[in-house]
Design a protein around this motif. Structure first.
Motif, PDB file in Angstrom:
ATOM      1  N   VAL A  27      48.382 -28.573 -80.261  1.00 11.41           N
ATOM      2  CA  VAL A  27      49.225 -27.960 -81.292  1.00 11.41           C
ATOM      3  C   VAL A  27      50.663 -28.462 -81.166  1.00 11.41           C
ATOM      4  CG1 VAL A  27      50.184 -25.762 -82.097  1.00 11.41           C
ATOM      5  CG2 VAL A  27      47.758 -25.940 -81.556  1.00 11.41           C
ATOM      6  N   ALA A  28      51.136 -28.581 -79.928  1.00 14.98           N
ATOM      7  CA  ALA A  28      52.509 -29.071 -79.720  1.00 14.98           C
ATOM      8  C   ALA A  28      52.661 -30.519 -80.169  1.00 14.98           C
ATOM      9  CB  ALA A  28      52.881 -28.946 -78.242  1.00 14.98           C
ATOM     10  N   ALA A  29      51.629 -31.326 -79.980  1.00 18.40           N
ATOM     11  CA  ALA A  29      51.701 -32.731 -80.393  1.00 18.40           C
ATOM     12  C   ALA A  29      51.619 -32.876 -81.914  1.00 18.40           C
ATOM     13  CB  ALA A  29      50.585 -33.526 -79.730  1.00 18.40           C
ATOM     14  N   LEU A  30      50.910 -31.976 -82.571  1.00 22.40           N
ATOM     15  CA  LEU A  30      50.759 -32.068 -84.030  1.00 22.40           C
ATOM     16  C   LEU A  30      51.889 -31.396 -84.805  1.00 22.40           C
ATOM     17  CD1 LEU A  30      46.931 -31.414 -84.344  1.00 22.40           C
ATOM     18  CD2 LEU A  30      48.137 -33.601 -84.580  1.00 22.40           C
ATOM     19  N   SER A  31      52.546 -30.436 -84.209  1.00 24.30           N
ATOM     20  CA  SER A  31      53.562 -29.668 -84.942  1.00 24.30           C
ATOM     21  C   SER A  31      54.744 -30.488 -85.455  1.00 24.30           C
ATOM     22  CB  SER A  31      54.043 -28.484 -84.106  1.00 24.30           C
ATOM     23  OG  SER A  31      54.701 -28.933 -82.954  1.00 24.30           O
ATOM     24  N   PRO A  32      55.248 -31.494 -84.759  1.00 19.47           N
ATOM     25  CA  PRO A  32      56.373 -32.251 -85.339  1.00 19.47           C
ATOM     26  C   PRO A  32      56.021 -32.929 -86.666  1.00 19.47           C
ATOM     27  CG  PRO A  32      56.159 -32.759 -83.013  1.00 19.47           C
ATOM     28  CD  PRO A  32      54.965 -31.945 -83.393  1.00 19.47           C
ATOM     29  N   TRP A  33      54.742 -33.246 -86.868  1.00 17.21           N
ATOM     30  CA  TRP A  33      54.341 -33.940 -88.091  1.00 17.21           C
ATOM     31  C   TRP A  33      54.390 -33.034 -89.315  1.00 17.21           C
ATOM     32  CZ3 TRP A  33      54.392 -38.976 -87.760  1.00 17.21           C
ATOM     33  CH2 TRP A  33      54.241 -39.557 -86.505  1.00 17.21           C
ATOM     34  N   SER A  34      54.347 -31.731 -89.101  1.00 19.59           N
ATOM     35  CA  SER A  34      54.427 -30.823 -90.252  1.00 19.59           C
ATOM     36  C   SER A  34      55.816 -30.207 -90.387  1.00 19.59           C
ATOM     37  CB  SER A  34      53.376 -29.718 -90.122  1.00 19.59           C
ATOM     38  OG  SER A  34      53.641 -28.939 -88.976  1.00 19.59           O
ATOM     39  N   SER A  35      56.759 -30.697 -89.611  1.00 17.81           N
ATOM     40  CA  SER A  35      58.096 -30.111 -89.631  1.00 17.81           C
ATOM     41  C   SER A  35      59.043 -30.797 -90.608  1.00 17.81           C
ATOM     42  CB  SER A  35      58.717 -30.176 -88.229  1.00 17.81           C
ATOM     43  OG  SER A  35      58.994 -31.528 -87.891  1.00 17.81           O
ATOM     44  N   GLY A  36      58.651 -31.918 -91.138  1.00 16.66           N
ATOM     45  CA  GLY A  36      59.540 -32.644 -92.039  1.00 16.66           C
ATOM     46  C   GLY A  36      60.515 -33.545 -91.307  1.00 16.66           C
ATOM     47  N   PRO A  38      61.785 -36.954 -89.302  1.00 16.99           N
ATOM     48  CA  PRO A  38      61.485 -38.372 -89.537  1.00 16.99           C
ATOM     49  C   PRO A  38      60.279 -38.810 -88.679  1.00 16.99           C
ATOM     50  CG  PRO A  38      63.820 -38.066 -89.089  1.00 16.99           C
ATOM     51  CD  PRO A  38      63.155 -36.752 -88.860  1.00 16.99           C
ATOM     52  N   PRO A  39      59.486 -39.740 -89.173  1.00 20.38           N
ATOM     53  CA  PRO A  39      58.284 -40.175 -88.452  1.00 20.38           C
ATOM     54  C   PRO A  39      58.558 -40.673 -87.024  1.00 20.38           C
ATOM     55  CG  PRO A  39      58.240 -41.027 -90.688  1.00 20.38           C
ATOM     56  CD  PRO A  39      59.577 -40.372 -90.484  1.00 20.38           C
ATOM     57  N   VAL A  40      59.677 -41.342 -86.826  1.00 17.74           N
ATOM     58  CA  VAL A  40      59.992 -41.839 -85.483  1.00 17.74           C
ATOM     59  C   VAL A  40      60.226 -40.665 -84.519  1.00 17.74           C
ATOM     60  CG1 VAL A  40      61.679 -43.142 -84.122  1.00 17.74           C
ATOM     61  CG2 VAL A  40      60.942 -43.998 -86.344  1.00 17.74           C
ATOM     62  N   LEU A  41      60.941 -39.654 -84.972  1.00 16.23           N
ATOM     63  CA  LEU A  41      61.190 -38.475 -84.157  1.00 16.23           C
ATOM     64  C   LEU A  41      59.889 -37.701 -83.919  1.00 16.23           C
ATOM     65  CD1 LEU A  41      63.125 -36.606 -82.658  1.00 16.23           C
ATOM     66  CD2 LEU A  41      63.569 -35.464 -84.846  1.00 16.23           C
ATOM     67  N   SER A  42      59.072 -37.574 -84.958  1.00 18.09           N
ATOM     68  CA  SER A  42      57.786 -36.889 -84.815  1.00 18.09           C
ATOM     69  C   SER A  42      56.899 -37.599 -83.792  1.00 18.09           C
ATOM     70  CB  SER A  42      57.061 -36.817 -86.161  1.00 18.09           C
ATOM     71  OG  SER A  42      57.771 -36.008 -87.065  1.00 18.09           O
ATOM     72  N   ALA A  43      56.876 -38.921 -83.860  1.00 14.54           N
ATOM     73  CA  ALA A  43      56.068 -39.698 -82.906  1.00 14.54           C
ATOM     74  C   ALA A  43      56.594 -39.525 -81.482  1.00 14.54           C
ATOM     75  CB  ALA A  43      56.066 -41.172 -83.300  1.00 14.54           C
ATOM     76  N   ALA A  44      57.904 -39.536 -81.317  1.00 14.66           N
ATOM     77  CA  ALA A  44      58.490 -39.372 -79.980  1.00 14.66           C
ATOM     78  C   ALA A  44      58.188 -37.982 -79.425  1.00 14.66           C
ATOM     79  CB  ALA A  44      59.998 -39.603 -80.039  1.00 14.66           C
ATOM     80  N   LEU A  45      58.323 -36.960 -80.249  1.00 20.05           N
ATOM     81  CA  LEU A  45      58.031 -35.598 -79.792  1.00 20.05           C
ATOM     82  C   LEU A  45      56.549 -35.422 -79.466  1.00 20.05           C
ATOM     83  CD1 LEU A  45      60.299 -33.553 -82.222  1.00 20.05           C
ATOM     84  CD2 LEU A  45      60.647 -33.936 -79.778  1.00 20.05           C
ATOM     85  N   SER A  46      55.676 -36.003 -80.261  1.00 20.70           N
ATOM     86  CA  SER A  46      54.246 -35.940 -79.991  1.00 20.70           C
ATOM     87  C   SER A  46      53.903 -36.653 -78.688  1.00 20.70           C
ATOM     88  CB  SER A  46      53.449 -36.563 -81.141  1.00 20.70           C
ATOM     89  OG  SER A  46      53.591 -35.796 -82.301  1.00 20.70           O
ATOM     90  N   LEU A  47      54.503 -37.806 -78.479  1.00 22.98           N
ATOM     91  CA  LEU A  47      54.274 -38.551 -77.238  1.00 22.98           C
ATOM     92  C   LEU A  47      54.788 -37.766 -76.038  1.00 22.98           C
ATOM     93  CD1 LEU A  47      53.287 -41.192 -75.960  1.00 22.98           C
ATOM     94  CD2 LEU A  47      55.595 -42.085 -76.268  1.00 22.98           C
ATOM     95  N   PHE A  48      55.940 -37.159 -76.172  1.00 21.47           N
ATOM     96  CA  PHE A  48      56.515 -36.354 -75.098  1.00 21.47           C
ATOM     97  C   PHE A  48      55.597 -35.173 -74.748  1.00 21.47           C
ATOM     98  CE2 PHE A  48      59.326 -32.883 -73.655  1.00 21.47           C
ATOM     99  CZ  PHE A  48      59.832 -33.477 -72.506  1.00 21.47           C
ATOM    100  N   ALA A  49      55.087 -34.471 -75.763  1.00 21.17           N
ATOM    101  CA  ALA A  49      54.190 -33.330 -75.528  1.00 21.17           C
ATOM    102  C   ALA A  49      52.886 -33.780 -74.878  1.00 21.17           C
ATOM    103  CB  ALA A  49      53.906 -32.611 -76.846  1.00 21.17           C
ATOM    104  N   THR A  50      52.354 -34.885 -75.333  1.00 23.05           N
ATOM    105  CA  THR A  50      51.094 -35.395 -74.782  1.00 23.05           C
ATOM    106  C   THR A  50      51.269 -35.842 -73.334  1.00 23.05           C
ATOM    107  OG1 THR A  50      50.408 -36.094 -76.992  1.00 23.05           O
ATOM    108  CG2 THR A  50      49.253 -37.083 -75.119  1.00 23.05           C
ATOM    109  N   CYS A  51      52.334 -36.565 -73.048  1.00 21.76           N
ATOM    110  CA  CYS A  51      52.577 -37.027 -71.677  1.00 21.76           C
ATOM    111  C   CYS A  51      52.843 -35.852 -70.733  1.00 21.76           C
ATOM    112  CB  CYS A  51      53.746 -38.010 -71.634  1.00 21.76           C
ATOM    113  SG  CYS A  51      53.355 -39.586 -72.399  1.00 21.76           S
ATOM    114  N   GLY A  52      53.616 -34.895 -71.195  1.00 19.55           N
ATOM    115  CA  GLY A  52      53.887 -33.717 -70.366  1.00 19.55           C
ATOM    116  C   GLY A  52      52.621 -32.952 -70.042  1.00 19.55           C
ATOM    117  N   ALA A  53      51.753 -32.781 -71.028  1.00 21.81           N
ATOM    118  CA  ALA A  53      50.490 -32.084 -70.792  1.00 21.81           C
ATOM    119  C   ALA A  53      49.585 -32.885 -69.859  1.00 21.81           C
ATOM    120  CB  ALA A  53      49.786 -31.826 -72.118  1.00 21.81           C
ATOM    121  N   ALA A  54      49.564 -34.200 -70.022  1.00 17.58           N
ATOM    122  CA  ALA A  54      48.717 -35.037 -69.156  1.00 17.58           C
ATOM    123  C   ALA A  54      49.158 -34.947 -67.696  1.00 17.58           C
ATOM    124  CB  ALA A  54      48.753 -36.485 -69.637  1.00 17.58           C
TER     125      ALA A  54
END
Length: 144
Positions: A27-36, A38-54
């Motif tokens: 949910v944390a990785a997907l939420s930036p994509w529905s926040s409006g 920019p795609p670069v920021l959404s991708a960075a936040l998703s990557l950050f959430a995924t790496c932190g969880a891993a």
């Protein structure tokens, strides 16, 4: 039920906690994509959430100690190689069905455990709760 002056049990991470962590991380990785954002920021936040969880899941899934023992001489943590390490129980909390424990096993090393109904049988859990209720309370520096 008999008294529990000593206790020993194998520790394995809870599958329920792992599943809940994966769900929250998804949910944390997907939420930036529905926040409006920019795609670069959404991708960075998703990557950050995924790496932190891993990283968190890797640390949680490979604990340094596999067995926990309480004898008259005190707490012992048994590592993967079978070596025992003296430990001091710093804190314990019962949170509904969860039981959180924290040990200090070296001057700066800590080992935290989250026991749930799926990683500790009911009889051992009752004996552990009884043992913790009879023991001395954690010190004032307990932060668990």
């Amino acid at each position: 039920m008999r008294s529990a002056p000593s206790i020993a049990f194998d520790y394995r991470p809870s599958a329920v906690v792992v599943a809940a962590t994966v769900a929250v991380a998804s949910v944390a990785a997907l939420s930036p994509w529905s926040s409006g954002a920019p795609p670069v920021l959404s991708a960075a936040l998703s990557l950050f959430a995924t790496c932190g969880a891993a990283v968190a899941l890797r640390r949680f899934s490979a604990p340094p100690f596999r067995r926990i023992v309480r004898r008259a001489s005190g707490w012992r943590l048994v590592d993967r190689d079978g070596r025992e390490h003296a430990a001091i129980l710093r804190a314990h909390r019962r949170l509904g069905a969860l039981l959180a424990l924290e040990w200090r096993c070296a001057p700066r090393a800590h080992f935290r455990v989250l026991l749930t109904p799926d990683n500790l049988d009911a009889d051992t859990r009752r004996r552990l709760v009884l043992l913790l209720a009879r023991g001395e309370p954690p010190g004032p520096d307990a932060i668990l």
